[in-house]
Design a protein around this motif. Structure first.
Motif, PDB file in Angstrom:
ATOM      1  N   HIS A 110       0.834  -1.210   0.000  1.00 44.22           N
ATOM      2  CA  HIS A 110       0.000   0.000   0.000  1.00 44.22           C
ATOM      3  C   HIS A 110       0.869   1.260   0.000  1.00 44.22           C
ATOM      4  O   HIS A 110       1.895   1.311   0.691  1.00 44.22           O
ATOM      5  CB  HIS A 110      -0.900  -0.029   1.261  1.00 44.22           C
ATOM      6  N   ASN A 111       0.470   2.280  -0.755  1.00 43.38           N
ATOM      7  CA  ASN A 111       1.156   3.574  -0.721  1.00 43.38           C
ATOM      8  C   ASN A 111       0.573   4.408   0.415  1.00 43.38           C
ATOM      9  O   ASN A 111      -0.598   4.794   0.363  1.00 43.38           O
ATOM     10  CB  ASN A 111       0.960   4.300  -2.067  1.00 43.38           C
ATOM     11  N   GLY A 112       1.381   4.669   1.423  1.00 51.41           N
ATOM     12  CA  GLY A 112       0.888   5.405   2.594  1.00 51.41           C
ATOM     13  C   GLY A 112       1.001   6.906   2.417  1.00 51.41           C
ATOM     14  O   GLY A 112       1.236   7.406   1.312  1.00 51.41           O
ATOM     15  N   LYS A 113       0.842   7.645   3.530  1.00 50.29           N
ATOM     16  CA  LYS A 113       0.775   9.106   3.405  1.00 50.29           C
ATOM     17  C   LYS A 113       2.078   9.808   3.756  1.00 50.29           C
ATOM     18  O   LYS A 113       2.140  11.036   3.816  1.00 50.29           O
ATOM     19  CB  LYS A 113      -0.362   9.652   4.274  1.00 50.29           C
ATOM     20  N   TYR A 114       3.138   9.033   3.982  1.00 49.37           N
ATOM     21  CA  TYR A 114       4.405   9.677   4.355  1.00 49.37           C
ATOM     22  C   TYR A 114       5.473   9.463   3.296  1.00 49.37           C
ATOM     23  O   TYR A 114       5.389   8.539   2.469  1.00 49.37           O
ATOM     24  CB  TYR A 114       4.886   9.145   5.710  1.00 49.37           C
ATOM     25  N   VAL A 115       6.496  10.315   3.373  1.00 54.50           N
ATOM     26  CA  VAL A 115       7.659  10.276   2.473  1.00 54.50           C
ATOM     27  C   VAL A 115       8.899  10.166   3.347  1.00 54.50           C
ATOM     28  O   VAL A 115       9.019  10.881   4.360  1.00 54.50           O
ATOM     29  CB  VAL A 115       7.736  11.575   1.635  1.00 54.50           C
ATOM     30  N   LEU A 116       9.811   9.288   2.998  1.00 57.07           N
ATOM     31  CA  LEU A 116      11.069   9.145   3.741  1.00 57.07           C
ATOM     32  C   LEU A 116      12.242   9.446   2.809  1.00 57.07           C
ATOM     33  O   LEU A 116      12.328   8.886   1.714  1.00 57.07           O
ATOM     34  CB  LEU A 116      11.224   7.715   4.285  1.00 57.07           C
ATOM     35  N   VAL A 117      13.105  10.386   3.244  1.00 58.51           N
ATOM     36  CA  VAL A 117      14.354  10.639   2.511  1.00 58.51           C
ATOM     37  C   VAL A 117      15.495  10.404   3.486  1.00 58.51           C
ATOM     38  O   VAL A 117      15.361  10.671   4.689  1.00 58.51           O
ATOM     39  CB  VAL A 117      14.404  12.078   1.938  1.00 58.51           C
ATOM     40  N   PHE A 118      16.611   9.862   2.990  1.00 57.43           N
ATOM     41  CA  PHE A 118      17.666   9.504   3.942  1.00 57.43           C
ATOM     42  C   PHE A 118      19.041   9.402   3.274  1.00 57.43           C
ATOM     43  O   PHE A 118      19.163   9.164   2.068  1.00 57.43           O
ATOM     44  CB  PHE A 118      17.319   8.182   4.637  1.00 57.43           C
ATOM     45  N   ASP A 119      20.034   9.605   4.097  1.00 58.66           N
ATOM     46  CA  ASP A 119      21.416   9.272   3.735  1.00 58.66           C
ATOM     47  C   ASP A 119      21.773   8.054   4.584  1.00 58.66           C
ATOM     48  O   ASP A 119      21.947   8.183   5.796  1.00 58.66           O
ATOM     49  CB  ASP A 119      22.342  10.468   4.044  1.00 58.66           C
ATOM     50  N   PRO A 120      21.848   6.880   3.997  1.00 55.23           N
ATOM     51  CA  PRO A 120      21.951   5.668   4.792  1.00 55.23           C
ATOM     52  C   PRO A 120      23.215   5.569   5.639  1.00 55.23           C
ATOM     53  O   PRO A 120      23.181   5.042   6.752  1.00 55.23           O
ATOM     54  CB  PRO A 120      21.902   4.532   3.760  1.00 55.23           C
ATOM     55  N   LEU A 121      24.332   6.088   5.112  1.00 52.90           N
ATOM     56  CA  LEU A 121      25.567   6.014   5.897  1.00 52.90           C
ATOM     57  C   LEU A 121      26.424   7.234   5.576  1.00 52.90           C
ATOM     58  O   LEU A 121      27.261   7.229   4.679  1.00 52.90           O
ATOM     59  CB  LEU A 121      26.322   4.718   5.618  1.00 52.90           C
ATOM     60  N   ASP A 122      26.179   8.279   6.363  1.00 55.90           N
ATOM     61  CA  ASP A 122      26.910   9.535   6.151  1.00 55.90           C
ATOM     62  C   ASP A 122      28.324   9.405   6.741  1.00 55.90           C
ATOM     63  O   ASP A 122      28.501   8.908   7.850  1.00 55.90           O
ATOM     64  CB  ASP A 122      26.154  10.655   6.866  1.00 55.90           C
ATOM     65  N   GLY A 123      29.294   9.827   5.957  1.00 62.26           N
ATOM     66  CA  GLY A 123      30.678   9.780   6.458  1.00 62.26           C
ATOM     67  C   GLY A 123      31.332   8.434   6.221  1.00 62.26           C
ATOM     68  O   GLY A 123      32.294   8.063   6.893  1.00 62.26           O
ATOM     69  N   SER A 124      30.792   7.679   5.263  1.00 60.89           N
ATOM     70  CA  SER A 124      31.254   6.281   5.109  1.00 60.89           C
ATOM     71  C   SER A 124      32.747   6.201   4.811  1.00 60.89           C
ATOM     72  O   SER A 124      33.380   5.194   5.077  1.00 60.89           O
ATOM     73  CB  SER A 124      30.451   5.573   4.016  1.00 60.89           C
ATOM     74  N   SER A 125      33.339   7.306   4.344  1.00 60.61           N
ATOM     75  CA  SER A 125      34.801   7.255   4.087  1.00 60.61           C
ATOM     76  C   SER A 125      35.564   7.089   5.407  1.00 60.61           C
ATOM     77  O   SER A 125      36.727   6.717   5.430  1.00 60.61           O
ATOM     78  CB  SER A 125      35.247   8.544   3.390  1.00 60.61           C
ATOM     79  N   ASN A 126      34.885   7.346   6.527  1.00 59.01           N
ATOM     80  CA  ASN A 126      35.558   7.237   7.834  1.00 59.01           C
ATOM     81  C   ASN A 126      35.446   5.850   8.439  1.00 59.01           C
ATOM     82  O   ASN A 126      35.973   5.586   9.527  1.00 59.01           O
ATOM     83  CB  ASN A 126      34.971   8.279   8.805  1.00 59.01           C
ATOM     84  N   ILE A 127      34.733   4.945   7.758  1.00 59.46           N
ATOM     85  CA  ILE A 127      34.498   3.606   8.330  1.00 59.46           C
ATOM     86  C   ILE A 127      35.822   2.910   8.625  1.00 59.46           C
ATOM     87  O   ILE A 127      36.045   2.360   9.701  1.00 59.46           O
ATOM     88  CB  ILE A 127      33.693   2.730   7.336  1.00 59.46           C
ATOM     89  N   ASP A 128      36.748   2.978   7.665  1.00 60.82           N
ATOM     90  CA  ASP A 128      37.978   2.166   7.775  1.00 60.82           C
ATOM     91  C   ASP A 128      38.889   2.630   8.899  1.00 60.82           C
ATOM     92  O   ASP A 128      39.839   1.940   9.248  1.00 60.82           O
ATOM     93  CB  ASP A 128      38.743   2.209   6.433  1.00 60.82           C
ATOM     94  N   VAL A 129      38.604   3.820   9.452  1.00 65.27           N
ATOM     95  CA  VAL A 129      39.470   4.284  10.557  1.00 65.27           C
ATOM     96  C   VAL A 129      38.662   4.434  11.847  1.00 65.27           C
ATOM     97  O   VAL A 129      39.049   5.163  12.756  1.00 65.27           O
ATOM     98  CB  VAL A 129      40.160   5.615  10.171  1.00 65.27           C
ATOM     99  N   ASN A 130      37.479   3.748  11.857  1.00 64.96           N
ATOM    100  CA  ASN A 130      36.684   3.638  13.083  1.00 64.96           C
ATOM    101  C   ASN A 130      36.259   4.986  13.645  1.00 64.96           C
ATOM    102  O   ASN A 130      36.157   5.163  14.857  1.00 64.96           O
ATOM    103  CB  ASN A 130      37.473   2.857  14.163  1.00 64.96           C
ATOM    104  N   VAL A 131      36.067   5.940  12.735  1.00 65.38           N
ATOM    105  CA  VAL A 131      35.553   7.256  13.164  1.00 65.38           C
ATOM    106  C   VAL A 131      34.030   7.232  13.039  1.00 65.38           C
ATOM    107  O   VAL A 131      33.487   6.558  12.154  1.00 65.38           O
ATOM    108  CB  VAL A 131      36.159   8.370  12.270  1.00 65.38           C
ATOM    109  N   SER A 132      33.335   7.952  13.921  1.00 67.14           N
ATOM    110  CA  SER A 132      31.866   7.913  13.943  1.00 67.14           C
ATOM    111  C   SER A 132      31.270   8.216  12.581  1.00 67.14           C
ATOM    112  O   SER A 132      31.712   9.119  11.871  1.00 67.14           O
ATOM    113  CB  SER A 132      31.325   8.927  14.965  1.00 67.14           C
ATOM    114  N   ILE A 133      30.246   7.431  12.233  1.00 68.46           N
ATOM    115  CA  ILE A 133      29.454   7.670  11.012  1.00 68.46           C
ATOM    116  C   ILE A 133      27.992   7.641  11.426  1.00 68.46           C
ATOM    117  O   ILE A 133      27.677   7.438  12.595  1.00 68.46           O
ATOM    118  CB  ILE A 133      29.756   6.575   9.948  1.00 68.46           C
ATOM    119  N   GLY A 134      27.103   7.899  10.456  1.00 72.12           N
ATOM    120  CA  GLY A 134      25.701   7.953  10.878  1.00 72.12           C
ATOM    121  C   GLY A 134      24.711   7.813   9.745  1.00 72.12           C
ATOM    122  O   GLY A 134      25.076   7.764   8.570  1.00 72.12           O
ATOM    123  N   THR A 135      23.451   7.723  10.117  1.00 74.24           N
ATOM    124  CA  THR A 135      22.319   7.681   9.187  1.00 74.24           C
ATOM    125  C   THR A 135      21.485   8.936   9.432  1.00 74.24           C
ATOM    126  O   THR A 135      21.221   9.275  10.590  1.00 74.24           O
ATOM    127  CB  THR A 135      21.447   6.439   9.454  1.00 74.24           C
TER     128      THR A 135
END
Ligand code: P6P
Length: 339
Positions: A110-135
């Protein structure tokens, strides 16, 4: 600044339900949407934590110990969020930093009444050095809440002041969810021993002025003169001790905004001679962060105009941004005007 400012034991589900009661028209659908989103965030948090172990667990090139293809973590996070959100009946369309085009709700859902926009993993270039990332995420109501048709680009390209909720998850020393549905900003910390996000900071308020500025100074040779003058001003000691500012720059927007929310100051990603609109995306990075900072009593502009008033023209458009303590953002605007 205390990490904890509440002793109440409140899960995010209970908080959302109680907040929902503040909106008589709320049908509970919004609460169920957020329940599904927090599930996706819990899964992403688990997998982000495991990513550090992949090398130990013997991921060779693109195949892990189970012989499964290992995707880039940001693509994996994107798929987790889409799969968690596409069948609940709350959304009519999604948009993601990882997808060039709109993400439709698949048949037969079903198509509901809300819209979701997102950046799934912001800062992903920092993953390899264990620096905080986020959604990072934003939620809007579709333009015609009575429609059952698939959502459109117009439903997504709404000005930021129409957000019904926005937030981010930060995968740091702990996983925290910072969220607002227009009634102030609350912070929830994930307790893995009970599998719940617990309210740890209620109605955070950003200081009116800070002592930290956050910007990639490596681009300073490309900045406009007014911005160079502003930073020189921040670095010149003042008699009242309010200057010099300190520079803190993680390189993950979620982490830099999270610190700014707590300590005050200003986060900047300005335009420059090679990036006339800066780097950060209006729809799924700058709008949600601007919504949160305004809800916490701060200010967010493109150096001149309120971010939340900007009419988006394309899904992945970039926008210069100055976000943080009200007096600090007003001050940089003055320097930019004076040139
Ligand atoms: P730069 C991360 O890649 C990101 O999208 C934001 O999270 C962050 O604020 C910015 O880019 C950092 O960009 O050019 O300073 O490396």
């Amino acid at each position: 600044m205390p990490f904890l400012n509440t002793s109440k034991l409140v899960t995010i589900e209970r908080h959302i339900t109680e907040e929902g009661a503040l909106h008589p028209s709320a049908t509970g659908e919004f609460s169920r949407l957020l329940r599904d989103l927090t599930l996706a965030i819990r899964i992403v948090a688990r997998d982000v934590r495991r990513s550090g172990l992949n090398d130990v667990l013997g991921v060779t090139e693109d195949v892990n110990v189970h012989g499964e293809m290992v995707k880039r973590l940001d693509i994996h996070a994107n798929e987790v969020i889409i799969r968690a959100m596409d069948h609940g009946g709350h959304l009519c369309v999604m948009a993601s930093e990882e997808n060039e085009d709109l993400i439709p709700i698949p048949e037969p859902y079903h198509n509901g009444k809300y819209v979701l926009v997102f950046d799934p993993l912001d800062g992903s270039s920092n993953i390899d050095v264990n620096v905080s990332i986020g959604t990072i995420f934003s939620i809007y109501q579709r333009l015609d809440p009575t429609s059952a048709a698939p959502g459109s680009l117009a439903d997504v390209l709404q000005p930021g002041y129409k957000q019904v909720a926005a937030g981010y998850a930060m995968y740091g020393s702990s996983t925290q969810l910072v969220y607002s549905s227009g009634n102030g900003v609350d912070i929830f910390t994930f307790d893995p021993t009970i599998g719940e996000f617990l309210l740890t900071y209620e109605k955070i308020k950003i200081p009116k002025r800070g002592k930290i500025y956050s910007i990639n100074s490596g681009n300073s040779y490309k900045w406009e003169e007014g911005l160079r003058n502003y930073v020189r001003h921040l670095l010149s000691p003042s008699d009242d001790g309010t200057r010099p500012f300190s520079l803190r720059y993680v390189g993950t927007m979620v982490a830099d905004i999270h610190r700014t929310l707590h300590y005050g100051g200003i986060f900047m990603y300005p335009r420059d001679t090679t990036s006339p609109n800066g780097k950060l995306r209006l729809v799924y990075e700058v709008n949600p962060m601007s919504f949160l900072v305004e809800q916490a009593g701060g200010r967010a502009t493109d150096g001149e105009r309120r971010i939340l008033d900007l009419e988006p023209t394309s899904l992945h458009q970039r926008v210069p941004c100055f976000i943080g303590s009200e007096e600090d953002v007003l001050e940089v605007e003055r320097f930019l005007r004076e040139g």
